[in-house]
Each structure stands twice: as C-alpha cells, then as structure tokens.
Design an enzyme around this catalytic site. Structure first.
Site, PDB file in Angstrom:
ATOM      1  N   SER A 115      -9.092  -8.394   6.568  1.00 25.95           N
ATOM      2  CA  SER A 115      -9.035  -9.281   5.402  1.00 25.95           C
ATOM      3  C   SER A 115      -9.505 -10.700   5.717  1.00 25.95           C
ATOM      4  O   SER A 115      -9.337 -11.600   4.902  1.00 25.95           O
ATOM      5  CB  SER A 115      -7.599  -9.342   4.855  1.00 25.95           C
ATOM      6  OG  SER A 115      -7.164  -8.068   4.434  1.00 25.95           O
ATOM      7  N   GLU A 140       0.837  -1.208   0.000  1.00 28.38           N
ATOM      8  CA  GLU A 140       0.000   0.000   0.000  1.00 28.38           C
ATOM      9  C   GLU A 140       0.868   1.252   0.000  1.00 28.38           C
ATOM     10  O   GLU A 140       0.629   2.197  -0.766  1.00 28.38           O
ATOM     11  CB  GLU A 140      -0.929   0.013   1.219  1.00 28.38           C
ATOM     12  CG  GLU A 140      -1.783   1.281   1.295  1.00 28.38           C
ATOM     13  CD  GLU A 140      -2.537   1.427   2.605  1.00 28.38           C
ATOM     14  OE1 GLU A 140      -2.682   2.569   3.071  1.00 28.38           O
ATOM     15  OE2 GLU A 140      -2.983   0.406   3.164  1.00 28.38           O
TER      16      GLU A 140
END
Length: 282
Positions: free
Chosen positions: A260, A124
C-alpha cells in the site's frame, strides 16, 4: 553508502487498481465516500481527502453520491446497504480478495464448515467471513486450529496476506478434524514474492528500511521477516521518521515497502537517506 531498493517495493496490482479507481471517482461531480480507508496508507487517504473524498465507517445518513469499496473489501451487508440506498458503487475490492469471498460463499452453500486463516480483526477477514451462510471459524495459527471442533466437511481459505507456512500448519490440523477437506490457496502471489525478496535483501545489507502504514498487515509482516535476518530493521511510514544514527557504520542499506506504499513516499525516503550520506561524506 549503497542503497538497494527491492524490485517489488510498493503498490501491488490490487492496490494500484483501487487507488486509480478512487482518484478517478474523486474527479467526478457529486459527493464521494469510501467505506473505510481505500488502502492502508494514511498518506494516500489524506490526498483523497484533499480532493473531497470522505472516509466513512458506515453509510448512516448517506442518501446520494458515490461510495468506493476499499481494496480489502467490505461485508456483504455493507455492500447490500449501499445498493439499497441507490448509491453509485465503485467496487475497488482486490480481485484476489473477491475470489476468497466467492470461495467462502460457495463452500458454505455446499455444506462445508469454513475455516479462514487470518487476523479476525482485519477488515479483509471480516468481509470474507460475512459471505459464509453457515458455521465459520477464523484462526491465525496451527495452534489455534488445533482447538477447533471436529467437522464433517471443512473448507479452508486464507487472508491474502497470510504466509504460506501458516496456511500449511492450519491445513495439517484441519486434516485431523474433518472427514472431507477442501483447501483454496487464496494467498496473493505478490505477498510471498515480496517476502522472499525482502528476506534475500536483508541477508545482504547492514541495515533494512521497511516503508508502509503502521496499520498495514503486509508491511508489518515484511518488517517481521526482515528483522529475523537483520536486527537493524526499521519500519517507518514517512521519510521524516528516519534517524541519521541508524546508518552509522552502514555500507549497504536495503529498502523495501508494503503493497500500500506509493512510489512518491519511497522516493522521499531514498532521497532522505542520500542526504544523510552526503552530510556524512561532507
């Protein structure tokens, strides 16, 4: 034994959106790829692979098909490469990550030296950094920020899973480094809320189970904040990793999961804990 599940355990908005987009793309005809794992859950990645979705580290040799951009985003160069190859692009980048990328691009264009608060090795952050057109620094703490050079104009953004405390510490140091400073709090609300909820739960139970990928930054942080309050905190990926000895003398067990972690994995863990409890009673 009472099992208490955190209200916000499991998929966050961005991950839920990304996985839906990935499974929908997988059902279409033609080859489908993801640039890196769609989310940091090996079990979800395996399910997609079972549907024919291939995980790639780059697009070398790919001339057609559909490429799914993972929830963490990719670098600007990787996105441009996919477009140049005329691939069908399904952009599943989390909207919060996208916002951080846009802030960096605009700050950099306006002449600010960009400071990204986060883990330099995280995909990210690598994606966010790539949108800078000028000087950019990645720091993971106030101590690291203290070593930055003096800067005329400083623009600060954060990895979406960073703690607000770390962002504050970095901003304090940047105030000493620059004459002008702009700060964008790009931390996802879901991250802070989950951590606060997990901390409150950890105080009330005898044992804490944190479910999520060992490669998941937000899950690791959940485990860290829980272990500070409850030493009997265990970070696992699947129900198979649970150990009956963990629950000896335990009356209340808390369960939370990273952003997640799919619901079916959480359900399997709870079922396994219940099995241990039933054997103990029997």
């Amino acid at each position: 034994m009472e099992i208490v599940l955190a209200k916000r355990a499991g998929f966050c908005f961005g991950v839920k959106r990304a996985t839906q987009m990935a499974f929908e793309a997988a059902e279409k005809e033609g080859e489908t790829f993801t640039l890196g794992p769609i989310i940091h859950s090996p079990q979800v990645v395996q399910r997609l692979e079972g549907m024919g979705v291939k995980v790639l580290s780059d697009l070398e040799g790919i001339g057609n098909g559909t490429v799914i951009i993972r929830s963490h985003g990719v670098t600007s160069a990787e996105l441009e490469d996919a477009v140049r190859r005329q691939l069908e692009v399904v952009d599943a980048t989390c909207p919060f990550v996208k916002k951080a990328q846009e802030h960096v691009k605009r700050l950099s264009h306006d002449g600010y030296t960009v400071v990204v608060v986060g883990d330099a090795d995280h995909p990210e952050v690598q994606g966010i950094v790539s949108y800078a057109e000028g000087p950019v620094h990645v720091v993971g703490s106030g101590e690291e920020a203290a070593r930055l050079p003096n800067m005329k104009k400083v623009g600060v953004v954060a990895q979406t899973t960073q703690s607000f405390e770390t962002l504050k510490n970095v901003v304090k140091e940047c105030l000493l480094k620059g004459g002008e400073i702009r700060v964008f709090n790009t931390i996802c609300d879901a991250t802070a809320v989950r951590q606060d909820e997990a901390k409150a739960l950890a105080r009330e139970v005898d044992c804490m189970i944190v479910i999520g990928g060992f490669n998941s930054a937000n899950t690791k942080r959940l485990a860290e904040v829980c272990s500070e309050l409850q030493p009997r905190t265990y970070h696992i990926e699947t129900a198979q990793e649970l150990d009956a000895s963990w629950f000896q003398g335990v009356e209340r067990v808390g369960v939370t999961a990273g952003a997640s972690t799919p619901k079916w994995l959480i359900d399997e863990v709870i079922e396994r804990i219940q099995e241990f409890d039933n054997k103990k009673k029997g």
